[in-house]
Design a protein around this motif. Sequence first.
Motif, PDB file in Angstrom:
ATOM      1  N   PRO A  55       5.779   1.901  -5.228  1.00 35.29           N
ATOM      2  CA  PRO A  55       6.763   1.959  -6.318  1.00 35.29           C
ATOM      3  C   PRO A  55       6.717   0.721  -7.210  1.00 35.29           C
ATOM      4  N   ASP A  56       6.443  -0.440  -6.621  1.00 32.22           N
ATOM      5  CA  ASP A  56       6.401  -1.658  -7.436  1.00 32.22           C
ATOM      6  C   ASP A  56       5.239  -1.588  -8.434  1.00 32.22           C
ATOM      7  N   LYS A  64       0.539   4.553  -4.891  1.00 35.67           N
ATOM      8  CA  LYS A  64       1.817   5.183  -4.528  1.00 35.67           C
ATOM      9  C   LYS A  64       2.914   4.125  -4.405  1.00 35.67           C
ATOM     10  N   LEU A 100       3.684   1.127  -9.474  1.00 31.65           N
ATOM     11  CA  LEU A 100       3.925   2.183 -10.463  1.00 31.65           C
ATOM     12  C   LEU A 100       4.832   1.677 -11.572  1.00 31.65           C
ATOM     13  N   LEU A 101       5.835   0.895 -11.175  1.00 32.25           N
ATOM     14  CA  LEU A 101       6.747   0.352 -12.185  1.00 32.25           C
ATOM     15  C   LEU A 101       5.995  -0.605 -13.123  1.00 32.25           C
TER      16      LEU A 101
END
Lengths: 403, 408
Positions: A256-257, A254, A259-260
């Motif tokens: 964000p880093d 989960k 996922l990017l």
Amino acid sequence: MRKITNAAGRVVTSEINGEPVIPFKGIGQHKPEARKYAPPVSSCADYPSDGDKRIGSLALALEKAGLRDGMTISTHHHFRNGDMLANQVFDIAHQMGVKDLRWFPSASFPCHEHLIGYLEDGTIQRIEGSMNGPLGKFVSEGRMTGTGVLRSHGGRYQAIQDGEVKIDISVIGAPTADQFGNANGLEGDSACGLLGFALADSEYAEKVIVVTDHPVEFPCIPWQIQGNHVDYVVEVEKLGDPSKIISGTTQITKSPDRLLLAELTAKFCEAAGIIRDGFSFQSGAGGTSLAVGEYFRKIMIENGIHARFARGGSNKYLVSMLEEGPINNILAGQTFDLDGVRSMANNPGHVWTSPFTSYNYHGKGNFAGLVDVVILGATEVDLEFNANVVTHSDGNLLHGIGG
Amino acid sequence: MNNQDKINQSMEQIATAGNRGERIRSDCFVSLQLKSSGGIDIQLKSKVESMFGKQIRLQVNEILEKLDVPHATIEIEDFGALPFVIGARVEAAVKKLKPSGLFWTPPLLSENEYETDRDRFRFSRLYLPGNSPSMMLNAGIHKPNGIILDLEDSVSPEKKPEARLLVRNALLQVDFYGAERMVRINQLPLGLEDLEVVAPHYVHLILIPKCEHAAQVKQVEERLSSILERVNQEREIYLMPIIESCLGVENAYEIATASHLVVSMAIGLEDYTADLGVARTASGEESLYARTRMVNACKAAGIQPIDSVYSDVANMEGLKQNVIQSKAIGFEGMGCIHPRQVPVIHAGFAPGESEVAKAEKIIKAFQKAESKGLGVVSLGSKMIDLPVVKRAMKTMELAYKFGLRDQQ
């Protein structure tokens, strides 16, 4: 002991643990000319004619197998952090007063912290394989008597095949086994999918003990481990903690880093033309690798692309791609969750593999070369693309090398 | 209390700064006690002790020397803090016991020496809590147009002083990959103290929360100019007032035109709807007047109107709809409270096909006129002003950026 500069420009020693070692000569340069190492010839006349190799206890089996000082004992990490077997093996060795063992696991986990006592009292002299969690910290602090040797799954297979490591006794935990020693990982409370990491051990060790908590009548089908290699079969109550053998929670990250990172990785593969019809890929079970798989899935579905195969670490995300169609086959090296186990048991397109098929240096080729793209996690990468997958920023051993 | 008493009292006190706990990363917790003799005693607990212990101790000694602390016991529980964080925490602890004009700052990262300009796109501005270093470190990789280091709502009152120092150091040391560097100060007058700390250190834009009057903008403008003059810096720090009340909405135009430094104005709907005495709904009828009024005031003043944040971070589809609506009524950007919102907002505010086609025509006409040496550009029967050409170029820039056209 001499110092040698190897082909990677590192200064290394000519001996480790008093045994000569071959420095890295460059990719593909190591070509020993001898024949493969082989265990002694056995004769069926020495085994029960009714095929029943069961023996009363693990202690008895180890004693019969001739457990004594200085031996090399192998175990495997199919049960991951739920393994109860390796600790029992060394409890017995300790009770028998055996010393200076070399433990040769395919990987170790935090559940093996128990063995630190035996590293301290001399029961175990050193570990060769991977040293994770509390064991990794112990070894990193220089507290192990012998020198630890990290071995990749493929490197482990190579060392067994060319006789660099001679296994005296291999103890193979089997979720399902018959009295003859045929075994698989597909059923039973300790079901873990497959037993590929124990394959070489079963073929090359002097003595092979299969331990199961789910005995079945002959024939145990499929036989991922063939009973013809097995000396003794031991039945026990419990091999491991199922909740820790198979993760119920292989989850996409989960963060964000991360996922990017995963999204950029997938976009890179798309832009580089790697994701095309008939391609193949491999990704691990970490949250970030899973996310890459999910981005792959999106790209594949949007563009009507099929992968010929995906290499696992299989998990529910790969399984759903197999079932929904974007991948034709899963060639699994291990299985990380219950969906993976279920699929491997029921779906002929979900095939079990081993380091023999995948990373085998002394094989006539291997599957690793047939994979178009592999997504691997690393704790550090430099601008020269050197990657560190074994230590964290505190310098302690953290993970195994992997394939 | 006389001076000696004060010193004696501060000798007994232990000042702390920073965060600690299971889930804390990239931060440290500092406990400091001043002493009258014995030099500096550093107790460091760090999982990276073996690799960085020496550097951490060196840095702490350097900071204490700079802050004129010759004798102290300092305990540091480190959770992987980078030097700019350690510096902020140590300085914050010292300042609690020994207020002074002395300070320690890390050097300016060369990657951070970029300027901003008043017309740049401000589609996305990512809010980062001002006292949470772990959220700052990788914020830039998500490529928001701006990052907001927040000193207001995300920082509890007792943490304000240490957050200021952390934000100051982050402005100097964290690579935000080209994002416009913004700081949301506290409501005035507390916000003026924030300015003292952050303004000299390469901030591009200041957000003024709960703005209701032009006078507040003036106050910030004046304080900024006196600080910059004092530190001998000749540059402009832009302003973005945030309208968060009924009165603010009524005064929107006056606020928008209060200073030439105001480049953009934002609306904060959580506080606005509270002021209005109604609940904030997904469809937003209750704030339609405020939003359209705000947009109108901004356009009249020639600045960018920026919409409120979308707070359901898990609902990307809802966000997408919100952006479409927002763009449709004239907003030119939106706040983000989660990095994953950035790409959705960018895609939503990306120029549509007809916008791009129009921009292409305008630029072609401009180039044609230029090559002919004409001073006046016309498209069909319409005369084109230079700002229109400039905007068309911006649109094309975006079209390239979003891959709508190939750059030639």
